[in-house]
Design a protein around this motif. Structure first.
Motif, PDB file in Angstrom:
ATOM      1  N   ASP A 111      19.944  22.508  49.639  1.00 34.67           N
ATOM      2  CA  ASP A 111      18.815  23.287  49.134  1.00 34.67           C
ATOM      3  C   ASP A 111      19.204  24.752  49.198  1.00 34.67           C
ATOM      4  OD1 ASP A 111      17.123  20.952  48.987  1.00 34.67           O
ATOM      5  OD2 ASP A 111      16.964  21.073  51.163  1.00 34.67           O
ATOM      6  N   THR A 112      19.045  25.473  48.084  1.00 37.63           N
ATOM      7  CA  THR A 112      19.474  26.866  48.009  1.00 37.63           C
ATOM      8  C   THR A 112      18.342  27.743  47.497  1.00 37.63           C
ATOM      9  OG1 THR A 112      21.733  26.159  47.514  1.00 37.63           O
ATOM     10  CG2 THR A 112      21.187  28.429  47.017  1.00 37.63           C
ATOM     11  N   LEU A 113      18.183  28.885  48.154  1.00 33.39           N
ATOM     12  CA  LEU A 113      17.259  29.913  47.699  1.00 33.39           C
ATOM     13  C   LEU A 113      18.078  31.191  47.529  1.00 33.39           C
ATOM     14  CD1 LEU A 113      14.398  30.978  47.104  1.00 33.39           C
ATOM     15  CD2 LEU A 113      14.212  31.499  49.557  1.00 33.39           C
ATOM     16  N   SER A 114      18.098  31.719  46.297  1.00 33.11           N
ATOM     17  CA  SER A 114      18.872  32.918  45.997  1.00 33.11           C
ATOM     18  C   SER A 114      17.957  33.971  45.403  1.00 33.11           C
ATOM     19  CB  SER A 114      19.974  32.620  44.978  1.00 33.11           C
ATOM     20  OG  SER A 114      20.870  31.679  45.475  1.00 33.11           O
ATOM     21  N   ALA A 115      18.305  35.244  45.662  1.00 31.28           N
ATOM     22  CA  ALA A 115      17.533  36.348  45.095  1.00 31.28           C
ATOM     23  C   ALA A 115      18.476  37.446  44.643  1.00 31.28           C
ATOM     24  CB  ALA A 115      16.561  36.885  46.140  1.00 31.28           C
ATOM     25  N   GLU A 116      18.065  38.135  43.587  1.00 34.98           N
ATOM     26  CA  GLU A 116      18.799  39.289  43.077  1.00 34.98           C
ATOM     27  C   GLU A 116      17.800  40.426  42.925  1.00 34.98           C
ATOM     28  OE1 GLU A 116      21.041  40.792  39.001  1.00 34.98           O
ATOM     29  OE2 GLU A 116      20.664  38.661  39.286  1.00 34.98           O
ATOM     30  N   PHE A 117      18.213  41.608  43.364  1.00 38.59           N
ATOM     31  CA  PHE A 117      17.344  42.772  43.255  1.00 38.59           C
ATOM     32  C   PHE A 117      18.122  43.912  42.631  1.00 38.59           C
ATOM     33  CE2 PHE A 117      15.556  46.689  45.227  1.00 38.59           C
ATOM     34  CZ  PHE A 117      14.304  46.646  44.631  1.00 38.59           C
ATOM     35  N   GLY A 118      17.658  44.385  41.484  1.00 32.45           N
ATOM     36  CA  GLY A 118      18.291  45.513  40.822  1.00 32.45           C
ATOM     37  C   GLY A 118      17.747  46.812  41.399  1.00 32.45           C
ATOM     38  N   VAL A 119      18.530  47.468  42.236  1.00 37.20           N
ATOM     39  CA  VAL A 119      18.100  48.705  42.876  1.00 37.20           C
ATOM     40  C   VAL A 119      18.104  49.841  41.858  1.00 37.20           C
ATOM     41  CG1 VAL A 119      18.589  50.349  44.738  1.00 37.20           C
ATOM     42  CG2 VAL A 119      18.995  47.918  45.092  1.00 37.20           C
ATOM     43  N   THR A 120      19.197  49.958  41.124  1.00 39.38           N
ATOM     44  CA  THR A 120      19.319  50.934  40.040  1.00 39.38           C
ATOM     45  C   THR A 120      19.998  50.215  38.879  1.00 39.38           C
ATOM     46  OG1 THR A 120      21.534  51.739  40.638  1.00 39.38           O
ATOM     47  CG2 THR A 120      19.650  52.791  41.742  1.00 39.38           C
ATOM     48  N   TYR A 163      22.151  41.076  46.418  1.00 39.61           N
ATOM     49  CA  TYR A 163      22.008  39.624  46.320  1.00 39.61           C
ATOM     50  C   TYR A 163      21.799  39.039  47.705  1.00 39.61           C
ATOM     51  CZ  TYR A 163      24.279  40.650  41.885  1.00 39.61           C
ATOM     52  OH  TYR A 163      24.594  41.178  40.656  1.00 39.61           O
ATOM     53  N   GLY A 164      21.045  37.974  47.769  1.00 40.10           N
ATOM     54  CA  GLY A 164      20.856  37.259  49.027  1.00 40.10           C
ATOM     55  C   GLY A 164      20.784  35.774  48.762  1.00 40.10           C
ATOM     56  N   GLU A 165      21.225  35.008  49.751  1.00 38.42           N
ATOM     57  CA  GLU A 165      21.184  33.552  49.606  1.00 38.42           C
ATOM     58  C   GLU A 165      20.971  32.907  50.970  1.00 38.42           C
ATOM     59  OE1 GLU A 165      23.796  31.314  46.846  1.00 38.42           O
ATOM     60  OE2 GLU A 165      24.592  30.435  48.688  1.00 38.42           O
ATOM     61  N   VAL A 166      20.141  31.887  50.975  1.00 37.10           N
ATOM     62  CA  VAL A 166      19.948  31.030  52.139  1.00 37.10           C
ATOM     63  C   VAL A 166      20.158  29.610  51.649  1.00 37.10           C
ATOM     64  CG1 VAL A 166      18.312  30.201  53.881  1.00 37.10           C
ATOM     65  CG2 VAL A 166      18.280  32.608  53.197  1.00 37.10           C
ATOM     66  N   GLN A 167      20.970  28.846  52.383  1.00 38.83           N
ATOM     67  CA  GLN A 167      21.287  27.484  51.944  1.00 38.83           C
ATOM     68  C   GLN A 167      21.212  26.534  53.135  1.00 38.83           C
ATOM     69  OE1 GLN A 167      25.438  26.165  50.728  1.00 38.83           O
ATOM     70  NE2 GLN A 167      24.468  26.588  48.773  1.00 38.83           N
ATOM     71  N   ARG A 168      20.531  25.423  52.943  1.00 38.80           N
ATOM     72  CA  ARG A 168      20.448  24.372  53.955  1.00 38.80           C
ATOM     73  C   ARG A 168      21.207  23.166  53.439  1.00 38.80           C
ATOM     74  NH1 ARG A 168      18.136  19.800  54.013  1.00 38.80           N
ATOM     75  NH2 ARG A 168      17.617  18.718  55.904  1.00 38.80           N
ATOM     76  N   THR A 169      22.138  22.633  54.258  1.00 39.81           N
ATOM     77  CA  THR A 169      22.886  21.436  53.888  1.00 39.81           C
ATOM     78  C   THR A 169      22.482  20.317  54.837  1.00 39.81           C
ATOM     79  OG1 THR A 169      24.722  22.801  53.130  1.00 39.81           O
ATOM     80  CG2 THR A 169      25.184  20.467  53.516  1.00 39.81           C
ATOM     81  N   TYR A 223      23.833  31.825  55.393  1.00 38.83           N
ATOM     82  CA  TYR A 223      23.119  33.052  55.049  1.00 38.83           C
ATOM     83  C   TYR A 223      24.127  34.021  54.441  1.00 38.83           C
ATOM     84  CZ  TYR A 223      19.990  31.004  58.506  1.00 38.83           C
ATOM     85  OH  TYR A 223      19.204  30.139  59.202  1.00 38.83           O
ATOM     86  N   GLY A 224      23.810  34.582  53.287  1.00 40.78           N
ATOM     87  CA  GLY A 224      24.740  35.502  52.640  1.00 40.78           C
ATOM     88  C   GLY A 224      24.033  36.701  52.041  1.00 40.78           C
ATOM     89  N   LEU A 226      29.008  39.412  52.543  1.00 35.18           N
ATOM     90  CA  LEU A 226      29.316  38.766  53.808  1.00 35.18           C
ATOM     91  C   LEU A 226      28.348  37.619  54.015  1.00 35.18           C
ATOM     92  CD1 LEU A 226      27.104  39.900  56.220  1.00 35.18           C
ATOM     93  CD2 LEU A 226      28.370  41.946  55.653  1.00 35.18           C
ATOM     94  N   GLY A 227      28.804  36.658  54.804  1.00 29.55           N
ATOM     95  CA  GLY A 227      27.979  35.484  55.047  1.00 29.55           C
ATOM     96  C   GLY A 227      28.259  34.872  56.396  1.00 29.55           C
ATOM     97  N   PHE A 228      27.319  34.060  56.837  1.00 30.37           N
ATOM     98  CA  PHE A 228      27.469  33.280  58.064  1.00 30.37           C
ATOM     99  C   PHE A 228      27.201  31.831  57.695  1.00 30.37           C
ATOM    100  CE2 PHE A 228      25.474  31.111  61.670  1.00 30.37           C
ATOM    101  CZ  PHE A 228      26.520  31.170  62.573  1.00 30.37           C
ATOM    102  N   ASP A 229      28.171  30.959  57.974  1.00 32.64           N
ATOM    103  CA  ASP A 229      28.078  29.541  57.639  1.00 32.64           C
ATOM    104  C   ASP A 229      28.083  28.732  58.932  1.00 32.64           C
ATOM    105  OD1 ASP A 229      27.969  27.236  56.147  1.00 32.64           O
ATOM    106  OD2 ASP A 229      30.055  27.319  55.499  1.00 32.64           O
ATOM    107  N   GLN A 230      26.971  28.114  59.224  1.00 34.25           N
ATOM    108  CA  GLN A 230      26.818  27.337  60.455  1.00 34.25           C
ATOM    109  C   GLN A 230      27.521  25.989  60.303  1.00 34.25           C
ATOM    110  OE1 GLN A 230      22.828  25.827  61.185  1.00 34.25           O
ATOM    111  NE2 GLN A 230      22.944  26.586  63.284  1.00 34.25           N
ATOM    112  N   SER A 231      28.249  25.592  61.329  1.00 35.36           N
ATOM    113  CA  SER A 231      28.957  24.315  61.305  1.00 35.36           C
ATOM    114  C   SER A 231      28.012  23.158  61.604  1.00 35.36           C
ATOM    115  CB  SER A 231      30.075  24.326  62.351  1.00 35.36           C
ATOM    116  OG  SER A 231      30.670  23.053  62.437  1.00 35.36           O
ATOM    117  N   PRO A 232      28.215  22.011  60.976  1.00 36.53           N
ATOM    118  CA  PRO A 232      27.408  20.840  61.314  1.00 36.53           C
ATOM    119  C   PRO A 232      27.907  20.127  62.576  1.00 36.53           C
ATOM    120  CG  PRO A 232      28.894  20.297  59.534  1.00 36.53           C
ATOM    121  CD  PRO A 232      29.064  21.765  59.816  1.00 36.53           C
ATOM    122  N   THR A 233      29.114  20.469  63.051  1.00 40.42           N
ATOM    123  CA  THR A 233      29.679  19.787  64.218  1.00 40.42           C
ATOM    124  C   THR A 233      29.058  20.326  65.501  1.00 40.42           C
ATOM    125  OG1 THR A 233      31.505  21.351  64.483  1.00 40.42           O
ATOM    126  CG2 THR A 233      31.874  19.465  63.027  1.00 40.42           C
TER     127      THR A 233
END
Length: 176
Positions: free
Chosen positions: A20-29, A35-41, A73-74, A91-98
């Motif tokens: 499941d992925t939720l992504s967002a884009e914001f045009g500052v100028t 950009y931001g992304e949250v993903q659940r696996t 999280y990215g 940059l992102g942080f990817d949590q391990s399933p182990t």
């Protein structure tokens, strides 16, 4: 042994996890985008991999995973320097399933930090070249597995691992 381990066909059923992925884009100028992304696996759906063999004398091979669902999280940005060049970074942080209890040397995975940078050169309105670099740093996992605990032995397989990945990408696009 004559009927034991020999060349034979085998098969395994593999259930891949839902993502499941939720992504967002914001045009500052006009030049800067964030950009931001949250993903659940859903790794908990992958209970084990069991290999069964056509040779009835060859035992089934099974490995339980006991994995948990994980999150990614990215954050990223791109900046258009001019009509020809756009730079980007993230940059992102990817949590391990182990987990520390069930981690094996076959897959000594752990949480990962991801760093990326890239550049696009738009040579013409129809032709562009992209270059990117990504570094994935894996938090140093350790393995401490009991060996044959049913036999009352208190020995274990112990070790630590280090790892990273460097990924370089180069691509070209032509719009018709």
């Amino acid at each position: 042994l004559a009927n034991g381990f020999k060349d034979t066909n085998g098969y395994a059923t593999l259930v891949t996890p839902a993502i499941d992925t939720l992504s967002a884009e914001f045009g500052v100028t006009e030049r800067l985008n964030l950009y931001g992304e949250v993903q659940r696996t859903g790794w908990s759906s992958l209970k084990d991999v069991t290999v069964k063999f056509a040779n009835p004398y060859q035992p089934t091979s099974s490995e339980a995973f006991n994995w948990k669902d994980s999150m990614y999280y990215g954050l990223g940005a791109d900046y258009k320097l001019n009509d020809a060049f756009t730079v980007r970074a993230g940059l992102g942080f990817d949590q391990s399933p182990t987990n520390d209890t069930d981690r094996t040397p076959r897959l000594p995975d752990n949480d990962r930090n991801v760093y990326s940078a890239g550049l696009t050169w738009t040579a013409t309105p129809n032709f562009s070249i992209d270059a990117a670099y990504t570094r994935i740093e894996i938090k140093s996992p350790s393995v401490n597995l009991p060996i044959n605990p049913a036999a009352g032995r208190y020995t274990s397989l112990q070790g630590s691992f280090k790892g990273h990945a460097d990924i370089i990408g180069l691509g070209a696009s032509y719009k018709f």
